[in-house]
Enzyme design. Structure first.
Site, PDB file in Angstrom:
ATOM      1  CD  GLN A  10      43.564  57.680   1.712  1.00  0.00           C
ATOM      2  OE1 GLN A  10      43.948  57.192   0.662  1.00  0.00           O
ATOM      3  NE2 GLN A  10      42.475  58.445   1.782  1.00  0.00           N
ATOM      4  CE1 TYR A 120      36.838  67.350   5.280  1.00  0.00           C
ATOM      5  CE2 TYR A 120      36.444  67.962   2.995  1.00  0.00           C
ATOM      6  CZ  TYR A 120      37.300  67.517   3.985  1.00  0.00           C
ATOM      7  OH  TYR A 120      38.610  67.248   3.684  1.00  0.00           O
TER       8      TYR A 120
END
Length: 280
Positions: A10, A120
Site C-alpha cells: 500500500q 507481529y
C-alpha cells in the site's frame, strides 16, 4: 535518489505515485527474508536516502511463523540500518502501534514503554531495536490501521463483504486512527528530505484523526459507498483471532507535527478519496 524497499504494498504504491523517480525494490530484487541481500542492495545503489516500506504484515499467520516474521521485520531492517550507518545514508522505517500492549485509553507517545502482545508486534520491535543500535541517521515512523485503494486492507474487505451481505458484526472496543497509505508515503518523503538536509532522527507517530472504532470505520465506509449494510458492534472477546489485538491503538502524533510540520491526517476525508478511487 531515494531507494525504496517495497514495490506492490500500500505505502510503496503511493510512494511510486509521489516519487516516480525513486528506485523501488520488489521481492525479486531484495527479498527481506535475506537480510544480507538488503544490505548489499544499499551498498550497490548508494542512494541519498532509504525508505523501508516492505514488511511481513500477516498478523495472524505470524503467530505460527514468528521466525520468518522476525527475519523480515527485524533482521532485514537491522541489516538495512547497518548498511546505511556505514555509508552515512539516512533511513526512514515504518513500524506499528502493535509494539504497545494496547491497554488504557490515552494516546501512546513515542517514548512510552513498549510491550507487544503478539508475534507481529514482537517482530516489528526487533526491527526498531536493531535500527536504533545501528547508529544510523534514522526515523522510525509508527502508524496504524493502514488503508488505501490498493492491496489488502479493512476498507476493501468491508466493501467486498457488502456485495453479498446485508448485515455484519464488527468489533467496537478496539480504538485507533485509520491512516491513509498516501499520507504515510507523503510523510516518509518529507522526513527523508529533512534527514538528507541533516535534520532530525528518532521515533515518531503518524495516524489518522479522530480516533474511532472498527465498527464506526465500517459504518463510515458503507455510508460513503452507498452500501446498505446493518452493522452490529461486538466486543473483541466475541471475535477471537490467533493474534491478540490491542484495544487501544491511539497514537500521539504531536512530536511529528512539532519537528517535521506533518499534521495527523483526517481519515474521513482520505476515506472518501479512497472510496471514490475504488469506484473509478
Amino acid at each position: 535518489m531515494i531507494l525504496v524497499f517495497g514495490k506492490t504494498g500500500q505505502v510503496a504504491t503511493e510512494l511510486a505515485r509521489l516519487a516516480p523517480d525513486a528506485i523501488f525494490l520488489g521481492r525479486d530484487q531484495a527479498d527481506l527474508s535475506d537480510p544480507a541481500a538488503c544490505a548489499k542492495a544499499i551498498h550497490s545503489h548508494t542512494p541519498d536516502a532509504v525508505i523501508n516500506a516492505a514488511a511481513y504484515t500477516a498478523v495472524d499467520r505470524a503467530e505460527e511463523d514468528e521466525a520468518l516474521a522476525t527475519v523480515v521485520n527485524g533482521d532485514a531492517p537491522t541489516a538495512m540500518a547497518q548498511a546505511c550507518a556505514a555509508l552515512d545514508i539516512p533511513l526512514v522505517h515504518i513500524s506499528t502501534d502493535y509494539v504497545f500492549d494496547g491497554t488504557g485509553d490515552a494516546p501512546w507517545k513515542p517514548t512510552d514503554p513498549v510491550a507487544p502482545q503478539n508475534a507481529y508486534g514482537r517482530s516489528k520491535l526487533t526491527g526498531e531495536e536493531g535500527i536504533r543500535a545501528s547508529g544510523a541517521r534514522a526515523v522510525i515512523l509508527r502508524t496504524s490501521w493502514v488503508f488505501s485503494a490498493h492491496g489488502n486492507n479493512f476498507v476493501k474487505t468491508m466493501l467486498r463483504l457488502s456485495e453479498t451481505r446485508d448485515a455484519l458484526s464488527i468489533v467496537d472496543d478496539q480504538i485507533g486512527g485509520p491512516t491513509p497509505a498516501r499520507g504515510i508515503a507523503s510523510a516518509c518523503l518529507t522526513i527523508a528530505g529533512a534527514l538528507m538536509a541533516g535534520q532530525g532522527r528518532g521515533t515518531y507517530h503518524y495516524a489518522g484523526t479522530p480516533a474511532t472504532s472498527w465498527e464506526c470505520f465500517a459504518r463510515e465506509t458503507f455510508g460513503l459507498a452507498g452500501r446498505q449494510v446493518a452493522v452490529t458492534g461486538i466486543p473483541t472477546a466475541d471475535y477471537p483471532t490467533p493474534a491478540k489485538r490491542p484495544l487501544n491503538s491511539r497514537l500521539d502524533c504531536s512530536s511529528l507535527t512539532a519537528d517535521f510540520g506533518i499534521p495527523p491526517p483526517d481519515w474521513k476525508a482520505a476515506l472518501a478519496e479512497t472510496v471514490t478511487e475504488l469506484r473509478t
